[in-house]
Design a protein around this motif. Sequence first.
Motif, PDB file in Angstrom:
ATOM      1  N   ALA A   2       8.204   9.673  -0.534  1.00 52.29           N
ATOM      2  CA  ALA A   2       7.856   8.601  -1.338  1.00 52.29           C
ATOM      3  C   ALA A   2       6.988   7.754  -0.729  1.00 52.29           C
ATOM      4  O   ALA A   2       6.482   6.841  -1.513  1.00 52.29           O
ATOM      5  N   LEU A   3       6.519   7.685   0.315  1.00 47.76           N
ATOM      6  CA  LEU A   3       5.626   6.979   1.131  1.00 47.76           C
ATOM      7  C   LEU A   3       4.014   7.309   1.037  1.00 47.76           C
ATOM      8  O   LEU A   3       3.892   8.350   1.138  1.00 47.76           O
ATOM      9  N   ASP A   4       3.290   6.588   0.763  1.00 47.95           N
ATOM     10  CA  ASP A   4       1.649   6.787   0.518  1.00 47.95           C
ATOM     11  C   ASP A   4       1.512   7.398   1.823  1.00 47.95           C
ATOM     12  O   ASP A   4       1.840   6.731   2.795  1.00 47.95           O
ATOM     13  N   VAL A  17      13.869   3.436   2.007  1.00 48.17           N
ATOM     14  CA  VAL A  17      12.851   3.934   2.966  1.00 48.17           C
ATOM     15  C   VAL A  17      12.366   2.851   3.905  1.00 48.17           C
ATOM     16  O   VAL A  17      12.480   2.928   5.214  1.00 48.17           O
ATOM     17  N   TYR A  18      12.122   1.665   3.324  1.00 48.87           N
ATOM     18  CA  TYR A  18      11.663   0.662   4.230  1.00 48.87           C
ATOM     19  C   TYR A  18      12.965  -0.012   4.864  1.00 48.87           C
ATOM     20  O   TYR A  18      12.637  -0.457   6.275  1.00 48.87           O
ATOM     21  N   ARG A  63       0.963  -1.304  -0.120  1.00 44.73           N
ATOM     22  CA  ARG A  63       0.046  -0.098  -0.003  1.00 44.73           C
ATOM     23  C   ARG A  63       0.857   1.271  -0.040  1.00 44.73           C
ATOM     24  O   ARG A  63       0.360   2.199  -0.416  1.00 44.73           O
ATOM     25  N   GLY A  64       2.182   1.211   0.430  1.00 43.20           N
ATOM     26  CA  GLY A  64       3.067   2.456   0.623  1.00 43.20           C
ATOM     27  C   GLY A  64       3.085   2.833  -0.859  1.00 43.20           C
ATOM     28  O   GLY A  64       3.793   3.913  -0.928  1.00 43.20           O
ATOM     29  N   ALA A  65       3.312   1.898  -1.818  1.00 37.05           N
ATOM     30  CA  ALA A  65       3.586   2.218  -3.255  1.00 37.05           C
ATOM     31  C   ALA A  65       2.118   2.870  -3.860  1.00 37.05           C
ATOM     32  O   ALA A  65       2.191   3.137  -4.976  1.00 37.05           O
ATOM     33  N   GLY A  66       1.343   3.044  -3.196  1.00 34.85           N
ATOM     34  CA  GLY A  66      -0.101   3.447  -3.542  1.00 34.85           C
ATOM     35  C   GLY A  66      -0.926   2.862  -4.285  1.00 34.85           C
ATOM     36  O   GLY A  66      -1.711   2.918  -5.001  1.00 34.85           O
ATOM     37  N   ARG A  67      -0.439   1.465  -4.289  1.00 38.67           N
ATOM     38  CA  ARG A  67      -1.423   0.453  -4.534  1.00 38.67           C
ATOM     39  C   ARG A  67      -2.770   0.304  -3.768  1.00 38.67           C
ATOM     40  O   ARG A  67      -2.685   0.393  -2.666  1.00 38.67           O
TER      41      ARG A  67
END
Length: 390
Positions: free
Chosen positions: A369-371, A260-261, A99-103
């Motif tokens: 960069a994080l959703d 980031v992760y 979800r952090g990728a905006g998915r």
Amino acid sequence: MRPLARIGGPAAPPGTETRRRPGVVFAQARVTLDRMVIARPADDELRGRFAAALDDFLDGQRPGLLAIGAELAPVHDAMRDFVAGGKRLRPSFCYWGWRGAGRPDDPGVVAAAASLELLQGCALVHDDLIDGSDTRRGSPSVHRRFGKLHAREGWLGSDDAFGSGAAILIGDLFLAWSEEMYRRSGLDTAALAAGGPVYAAMRTEVMAGQYLDLIGQVSGAESAETALRVVRYKTAKYTIERPLHLGAALAGALDALGPVYTAYGLPLGVAFQLRDDVLGVFGDPAETGKPAGDDLREGKRTVLAAETLRRAAPPAAAEFRRCLGDPALGPDAVDRLREIIEGCGALAACERHIETYAAEATAALDSPALDPVSRSALAGLAVAATVRRT
């Protein structure tokens, strides 16, 4: 993340140690968290979806297993029981890595993430056997469960030997089925292929970390740096960083979000394990599901133990060293070792380390960069991982 050697620092002079109650943590991290709207970590709805995916998969495996032989029914029952409940942290980190990728939410990623619980089943069943643990989450560990089955049936040979053999095989089956559940999750083949190298690295690292843990115990390692190397591979990468990387890889965003992760996952993973170390000595058995002081009886070479040996006065350090790893330690002896740990300032030092690592992790969530939805969830997971009683 801080270099491993920096976790120590000079020991407090005798008589000047600061004492803290176990569980009073996270003051620095909360400064960062207060700027965020924190979602409930691994909320009931998401945990329920992971559980449903696991149940569906395991129920689907039962007919094939029993077709081999009806004697395998207790194996399936034990596996189903073993994955019931739990914190579901690894699936949660994988899901929010996606979800952090905006998915968007996707049942396929829920199933792929839930497969990590089967990998965890392998790790825990084998870990309990290696450590000789009698219980897991308040129930008999798998090797004890099958030792009791052997005794009830009046079979030939040793109860313990049968229980150990069954646990090895059940752990292996968990490992095999984790890969199968991942492949059958419903995500497209390109996404699964992208996640494959991360999944493989995760499996290798946790088993390598377990071996390093074994070496630490038999060699009598006493440094915090050595203990932290085990933590890095057995816990930090396995529990947090790699599940996040897996979610990002499945989403096609590993290059963008991987750093980031890592900046979030490695320090949070260390904080998570340090909390586990404290609970292993000071936790309430009714909440942890483990007998009080089990880590001391097993001779765990934790950061908490390393800090104790570094900070305690020589007579107390010698007493601690002599008792650490004695499986016959009774309640009075465990209480005495707790006194040494707390009195020399090792407990307070570990609480400070937890705060510092957790603050470092949450600071990484400021990345643009994080959703934002994932940022909020990961902030909540940071609290769940470090402020806990189980």
